[in-house]
Design an enzyme around this catalytic site. Structure first.
Site, short mmCIF file in Angstrom:
data_model
loop_
_atom_site.label_atom_id
_atom_site.label_comp_id
_atom_site.label_asym_id
_atom_site.label_seq_id
_atom_site.Cartn_x
_atom_site.Cartn_y
_atom_site.Cartn_z
N ARG A 110 0.91 -1.28 0.06
CA ARG A 110 0.35 -0.14 0.17
C ARG A 110 0.71 1.36 -0.43
NH1 ARG A 110 -5.57 0.28 3.33
NH2 ARG A 110 -5.67 1.72 1.73
N ARG A 156 -0.32 -1.54 12.98
CA ARG A 156 -0.52 -0.66 11.65
C ARG A 156 0.58 0.65 11.45
NH1 ARG A 156 -3.50 -1.81 7.54
NH2 ARG A 156 -3.46 -4.17 6.84
N HIS A 185 -7.21 -1.68 12.41
CA HIS A 185 -7.27 -0.26 12.96
C HIS A 185 -8.43 0.16 14.07
CE1 HIS A 185 -5.27 0.31 8.38
NE2 HIS A 185 -4.90 0.74 9.07
N CYS A 282 -13.75 2.61 6.07
CA CYS A 282 -12.63 2.59 5.24
C CYS A 282 -12.39 3.49 3.74
CB CYS A 282 -12.33 0.96 4.94
SG CYS A 282 -11.63 0.97 6.62
#
Length: 290
Positions: A110, A156, A185, A282
């Site tokens: 990503r 993360r 998350h 998201c």
């Protein structure tokens, strides 16, 4: 026997006295034209499971149309081939009062997304823009209450990114520890229902460390507390404008809880996008005002 006294005429209202009022929001989204699951970077992702990109596009358009029907502004960032998770725009910047703190992704798959979003903000005229030095997955792990920036870590975003966000954005930050890899998350376990001087949140306690649960209870005694069924369909990956709350269609228990608190749930199907561990939030970066 003592006689209760009436509240003073100018008394400051408590959280229970605050009405749920919708305010217009400014969102940034990215269409899932190249969406697929070709790698696994969270427990939701299984590359062996077929993905219907057209269905993902249909679900994404429906989400965007909900925002537009509610009177919100939606801008779109062009998707790039080879970046199937770029649809999850919330992970690419945190914006408060015109200040932009970009993203630095933990996974190499990503990582290129951050630069594409940085360029988009630059072309839109944002000058107060900083790219982070710490691993920082933006609104994936940051939730702005209008008073505090709630900041997640554990899977993360690095804890060091919390201090960096406070310095760059100039807002107080409260760190929260995530302990369940399914809720990798912060935005998979908590979202802000109402911003302002009396903010309200919804969250799933079991996704957080014991100390963070105590912090959340202290900060938000009137929070909407979700159960396992709500969490397991990514029901906490919701988006609220202060009155209307967009949720995955399976989050029916959470929807009933919100209705009892005076909110108006709006359920939408995000089942294809959930194959990558994503939901309404998201797919939605919010450009927060002061």
């Amino acid at each position: 026997m003592s006689v209760p006294t009436a509240a003073a005429p100018n008394a400051v209202p408590g959280p229970e006295d605050v009405a749920n009022v919708a305010t217009r929001r400014h969102y940034v989204m990215c269409p899932p034209e190249h969406f697929t699951v070709e790698y696994s970077i969270n427990p939701w992702m299984d590359p062996s499971t077929p993905v219907d990109t057209e269905l993902a596009m249909t679900q994404w358009r429906a989400l965007k149309d909900i925002y537009l029907s509610l009177g919100h502004t939606v801008e779109t960032v062009p998707p790039r081939p080879g970046l199937p998770d770029m649809v999850f725009s919330a992970n690419s910047a945190t914006v408060i009062g015109g200040k932009v703190l970009g993203a630095r992704f933990r996974t190499e798959e990503r990582a290129p997304e951050a630069e594409h979003f940085r360029r988009w903000f630059s072309t839109k005229g944002y000058r107060d823009l900083v790219m982070p030095s710490s691993i920082n997955e933006a609104e994936g792990d940051f939730a702005w209450t209008g008073q505090l920036l709630l900041a997640g870590s554990g899977f993360r975003t690095d804890p060091g990114a919390h201090a960096e966000a406070q310095e760059v954005l100039g807002v107080p930050v409260v760190s929260l520890g995530l302990t369940d890899p399914r809720y990798y998350h912060l935005d998979t376990a908590l979202f802000v229902l109402r911003k302002g001087p009396h903010p309200q949140v919804a969250y799933y306690p079991e996704a957080f460390s014991a100390g963070s649960q105590r912090v959340l209870r202290r900060l938000f005694p009137d929070a909407v507390v979700a159960d396992a069924a709500d969490a397991e369909c990514l029901g906490l990956n919701g988006v609220s404008d202060g009155e209307h709350v967009v949720l995955p269609s399976e989050a029916t228990g959470l929807a009933r809880s919100l209705e009892r608190r005076g909110y108006e749930p709006v359920l939408t199907d995000v089942s294809e996008l959930r194959k990558s561990g994503g939901g309404p939030k998201c797919c939605t970066m919010e450009l927060h005002g002061e």
